[in-house]
Write a protein that holds these residues in place. Structure first.
Motif, PDB file in Angstrom:
ATOM      1  N   GLY A 163      -3.841   8.436  10.377  1.00  0.00           N
ATOM      2  CA  GLY A 163      -3.239   7.134  10.644  1.00  0.00           C
ATOM      3  C   GLY A 163      -3.385   6.197   9.466  1.00  0.00           C
ATOM      4  N   ASP A 164      -4.093   5.077   9.682  1.00  0.00           N
ATOM      5  CA  ASP A 164      -4.257   4.061   8.638  1.00  0.00           C
ATOM      6  C   ASP A 164      -5.489   4.273   7.775  1.00  0.00           C
ATOM      7  OD1 ASP A 164      -1.946   2.605   9.271  1.00  0.00           O
ATOM      8  OD2 ASP A 164      -2.972   1.526  10.877  1.00  0.00           O
ATOM      9  N   PHE A 165      -6.132   5.422   7.906  1.00  0.00           N
ATOM     10  CA  PHE A 165      -7.366   5.701   7.166  1.00  0.00           C
ATOM     11  C   PHE A 165      -7.215   6.959   6.325  1.00  0.00           C
ATOM     12  CE2 PHE A 165     -11.441   8.031   6.996  1.00  0.00           C
ATOM     13  CZ  PHE A 165     -12.197   7.113   6.271  1.00  0.00           C
ATOM     14  N   THR A 166      -7.628   6.884   5.049  1.00  0.00           N
ATOM     15  CA  THR A 166      -7.594   8.048   4.161  1.00  0.00           C
ATOM     16  C   THR A 166      -8.937   8.221   3.482  1.00  0.00           C
ATOM     17  OG1 THR A 166      -5.223   7.757   3.730  1.00  0.00           O
ATOM     18  CG2 THR A 166      -6.456   9.124   2.184  1.00  0.00           C
ATOM     19  N   TYR A 167      -9.398   9.478   3.455  1.00  0.00           N
ATOM     20  CA  TYR A 167     -10.682   9.834   2.848  1.00  0.00           C
ATOM     21  C   TYR A 167     -10.437  10.823   1.727  1.00  0.00           C
ATOM     22  CZ  TYR A 167     -15.479  11.682   2.534  1.00  0.00           C
ATOM     23  OH  TYR A 167     -16.725  12.081   2.102  1.00  0.00           O
ATOM     24  N   ILE A 168     -10.844  10.467   0.508  1.00  0.00           N
ATOM     25  CA  ILE A 168     -10.681  11.331  -0.661  1.00  0.00           C
ATOM     26  C   ILE A 168     -11.994  11.375  -1.429  1.00  0.00           C
ATOM     27  CG2 ILE A 168      -9.520  11.631  -2.888  1.00  0.00           C
ATOM     28  CD1 ILE A 168      -7.075  10.230  -1.675  1.00  0.00           C
ATOM     29  N   THR A 169     -12.458  12.589  -1.698  1.00  0.00           N
ATOM     30  CA  THR A 169     -13.664  12.738  -2.504  1.00  0.00           C
ATOM     31  C   THR A 169     -13.445  13.826  -3.544  1.00  0.00           C
ATOM     32  OG1 THR A 169     -16.050  13.108  -2.420  1.00  0.00           O
ATOM     33  CG2 THR A 169     -14.703  14.375  -0.896  1.00  0.00           C
ATOM     34  N   LYS A 183       0.032   6.030   0.303  1.00  0.00           N
ATOM     35  CA  LYS A 183       0.562   4.662   0.327  1.00  0.00           C
ATOM     36  C   LYS A 183       0.742   4.170   1.760  1.00  0.00           C
ATOM     37  CE  LYS A 183       2.870   4.710  -4.169  1.00  0.00           C
ATOM     38  NZ  LYS A 183       4.176   4.645  -4.883  1.00  0.00           N
ATOM     39  N   GLY A 184       0.378   2.928   1.991  1.00  0.00           N
ATOM     40  CA  GLY A 184       0.448   2.350   3.328  1.00  0.00           C
ATOM     41  C   GLY A 184      -0.862   2.441   4.085  1.00  0.00           C
ATOM     42  N   THR A 185      -1.803   3.199   3.548  1.00  0.00           N
ATOM     43  CA  THR A 185      -3.142   3.277   4.143  1.00  0.00           C
ATOM     44  C   THR A 185      -3.777   1.894   4.147  1.00  0.00           C
ATOM     45  OG1 THR A 185      -3.537   5.573   3.504  1.00  0.00           O
ATOM     46  CG2 THR A 185      -5.467   4.176   3.775  1.00  0.00           C
ATOM     47  N   LYS A 186      -4.355   1.514   5.275  1.00  0.00           N
ATOM     48  CA  LYS A 186      -5.051   0.216   5.346  1.00  0.00           C
ATOM     49  C   LYS A 186      -6.474   0.300   4.805  1.00  0.00           C
ATOM     50  CE  LYS A 186      -2.390  -1.677   9.212  1.00  0.00           C
ATOM     51  NZ  LYS A 186      -2.438  -2.196  10.603  1.00  0.00           N
ATOM     52  N   VAL A 187      -7.129   1.428   5.070  1.00  0.00           N
ATOM     53  CA  VAL A 187      -8.502   1.619   4.594  1.00  0.00           C
ATOM     54  C   VAL A 187      -8.569   2.932   3.817  1.00  0.00           C
ATOM     55  CG1 VAL A 187     -10.931   1.861   5.218  1.00  0.00           C
ATOM     56  CG2 VAL A 187      -9.442   0.337   6.545  1.00  0.00           C
ATOM     57  N   LEU A 188      -9.053   2.852   2.578  1.00  0.00           N
ATOM     58  CA  LEU A 188      -9.145   4.015   1.697  1.00  0.00           C
ATOM     59  C   LEU A 188     -10.596   4.223   1.277  1.00  0.00           C
ATOM     60  CD1 LEU A 188      -7.900   6.198  -0.201  1.00  0.00           C
ATOM     61  CD2 LEU A 188      -7.631   4.367  -1.906  1.00  0.00           C
ATOM     62  N   VAL A 189     -11.067   5.460   1.404  1.00  0.00           N
ATOM     63  CA  VAL A 189     -12.360   5.849   0.844  1.00  0.00           C
ATOM     64  C   VAL A 189     -12.092   6.776  -0.323  1.00  0.00           C
ATOM     65  CG1 VAL A 189     -14.557   7.014   1.264  1.00  0.00           C
ATOM     66  CG2 VAL A 189     -13.530   5.626   3.065  1.00  0.00           C
ATOM     67  N   MET A 210      -7.124   3.057  -9.278  1.00  0.00           N
ATOM     68  CA  MET A 210      -6.390   3.777  -8.237  1.00  0.00           C
ATOM     69  C   MET A 210      -6.210   2.905  -7.002  1.00  0.00           C
ATOM     70  SD  MET A 210      -4.740   6.476  -7.426  1.00  0.00           S
ATOM     71  CE  MET A 210      -5.184   7.567  -8.789  1.00  0.00           C
ATOM     72  N   VAL A 211      -7.228   2.154  -6.645  1.00  0.00           N
ATOM     73  CA  VAL A 211      -7.108   1.229  -5.508  1.00  0.00           C
ATOM     74  C   VAL A 211      -6.063   0.164  -5.815  1.00  0.00           C
ATOM     75  CG1 VAL A 211      -8.307  -0.519  -4.140  1.00  0.00           C
ATOM     76  CG2 VAL A 211      -9.451   1.642  -4.682  1.00  0.00           C
ATOM     77  N   ASP A 212      -6.082  -0.360  -7.020  1.00  0.00           N
ATOM     78  CA  ASP A 212      -5.092  -1.372  -7.410  1.00  0.00           C
ATOM     79  C   ASP A 212      -3.670  -0.819  -7.291  1.00  0.00           C
ATOM     80  OD1 ASP A 212      -7.071  -3.214  -7.937  1.00  0.00           O
ATOM     81  OD2 ASP A 212      -7.085  -2.865 -10.102  1.00  0.00           O
ATOM     82  N   PHE A 213      -3.495   0.452  -7.596  1.00  0.00           N
ATOM     83  CA  PHE A 213      -2.176   1.070  -7.514  1.00  0.00           C
ATOM     84  C   PHE A 213      -1.751   1.292  -6.063  1.00  0.00           C
ATOM     85  CE2 PHE A 213       0.396   4.959  -7.171  1.00  0.00           C
ATOM     86  CZ  PHE A 213       1.513   4.572  -7.897  1.00  0.00           C
ATOM     87  N   LEU A 214      -2.669   1.769  -5.235  1.00  0.00           N
ATOM     88  CA  LEU A 214      -2.331   2.124  -3.848  1.00  0.00           C
ATOM     89  C   LEU A 214      -2.318   0.910  -2.910  1.00  0.00           C
ATOM     90  CD1 LEU A 214      -4.368   5.431  -3.626  1.00  0.00           C
ATOM     91  CD2 LEU A 214      -1.869   5.211  -3.610  1.00  0.00           C
ATOM     92  N   LYS A 215      -3.065  -0.127  -3.259  1.00  0.00           N
ATOM     93  CA  LYS A 215      -3.067  -1.402  -2.537  1.00  0.00           C
ATOM     94  C   LYS A 215      -3.417  -1.295  -1.037  1.00  0.00           C
ATOM     95  CE  LYS A 215       0.144  -3.829  -5.593  1.00  0.00           C
ATOM     96  NZ  LYS A 215      -0.063  -2.899  -6.729  1.00  0.00           N
ATOM     97  N   PRO A 216      -4.496  -0.624  -0.692  1.00  0.00           N
ATOM     98  CA  PRO A 216      -4.960  -0.690   0.700  1.00  0.00           C
ATOM     99  C   PRO A 216      -5.546  -2.070   0.988  1.00  0.00           C
ATOM    100  CG  PRO A 216      -6.612   0.383  -0.637  1.00  0.00           C
ATOM    101  CD  PRO A 216      -5.416   0.151  -1.536  1.00  0.00           C
ATOM    102  N   GLU A 217      -5.672  -2.419   2.260  1.00  0.00           N
ATOM    103  CA  GLU A 217      -6.299  -3.696   2.613  1.00  0.00           C
ATOM    104  C   GLU A 217      -7.776  -3.696   2.240  1.00  0.00           C
ATOM    105  OE1 GLU A 217      -5.619  -4.426   6.745  1.00  0.00           O
ATOM    106  OE2 GLU A 217      -3.429  -4.490   6.532  1.00  0.00           O
TER     107      GLU A 217
END
Length: 253
Positions: A163-169, A183-189, A210-217
């Motif tokens: 949904g609105d959450f993405t986890y990347i490690t 893109k469109g993810t509200k919360v990104l890890v 990367m956060v600046d590019f993807l622009k999650p909340e």
């Protein structure tokens, strides 16, 4: 959705015994990081991503009484070594544990934990049901999951979007096509290993870009080594919508 950071650390750049650097000598509990893993509660389902060597300690600490399935990002030992400790959940829930991973991940697990897959099993060994995943959306125990393939140097690794959450490690590079999934993810890890260049992990600067590019909340960084710096000092340098994760942090989405 409730997200709990089981661990935010890494085996990369960690001394065998504590050194006297500011992180290792810190009294801030946020600087005490076990190997990276995360727990999700979605629609009454309990999901863990990666079972590192600290899996048992993490689950006991968070008092997680139920586990419906495990998703694996990749086959490295610091993300798989704790699989044996699912046996308590097998016993309590009286069912096999579904585990999801690429064929490479499942093959590695079958080598590392060959006793789990013997035809004649020793009593009490863990019991699993394997599910091979590829780079297409899939269901894990009724929960929709979108895999996001990233590159860990030359090794493909999966992040996961729910949904609105993405986890990347364990990412160093993410292709444009895969970025579109995020893109469109509200919360990104996202992983942020250290301040200086690393061959297979984002640095703090690269993770912020990367956060600046993807622009999650909101964004949280994980897979942190002691080379990054203390939690308190690093957070002072970051934008307000980006925070460092820490072991035990819980967020609602």
């Amino acid at each position: 959705m409730k997200v709990t950071f089981l661990g935010t650390g890494t085996s990369q750049g960690v001394p065998v015994i504590c050194c006297d650097c500011p992180v290792c000598s810190s009294l801030d509990y946020r600087d005490k990081r076990l190997r990276s893993s995360i727990h999700l509660e979605i629609n009454e389902k309990s999901i863990v991503i990666d079972t590192g060597p600290d899996f048992r300690q993490q689950m006991l600490r968070e008092r997680i009484q139920k586990l419906d399935c495990i998703l694996y990002t990749h086959e490295h030992k610091d993300h798989t070594a704790g699989l044996d400790d699912i046996r308590s959940y097998n016993f309590l829930q009286k069912k096999d544990m579904p585990i999801y991973g690429t064929q490479n991940v499942l093959d590695q697990i079958k080598r590392e934990f060959s006793y789990i897959f013997e035809e004649v099993k020793y009593p009490g060994v863990p019991s699993v049901v394997t599910h091979e995943i590829t780079n297409v959306p899939f269901e894990a125990e009724g929960i929709q999951v979108i895999p996001v393939q990233v590159m860990h140097y030359r090794l493909p690794v999966f992040g996961f979007r729910f949904g609105d959450f993405t986890y990347i490690t364990d990412a160093k590079y993410i292709d444009e096509k895969e970025l579109e999934k995020v893109k469109g993810t509200k919360v990104l890890v996202l992983n942020a290993l250290q301040q200086t260049h690393h061959i297979s992990h984002f640095t703090l600067k690269e993770a912020i870009e990367m956060v600046d590019f993807l622009k999650p909340e909101r964004a949280y960084f994980t897979h942190i080594s002691h080379k990054l710096g203390t939690h308190d000092e690093v957070e002072k340098t970051m934008p307000p919508h980006i925070r460092l994760g820490y072991d035990g942090l819980q967020i609602e989405i």
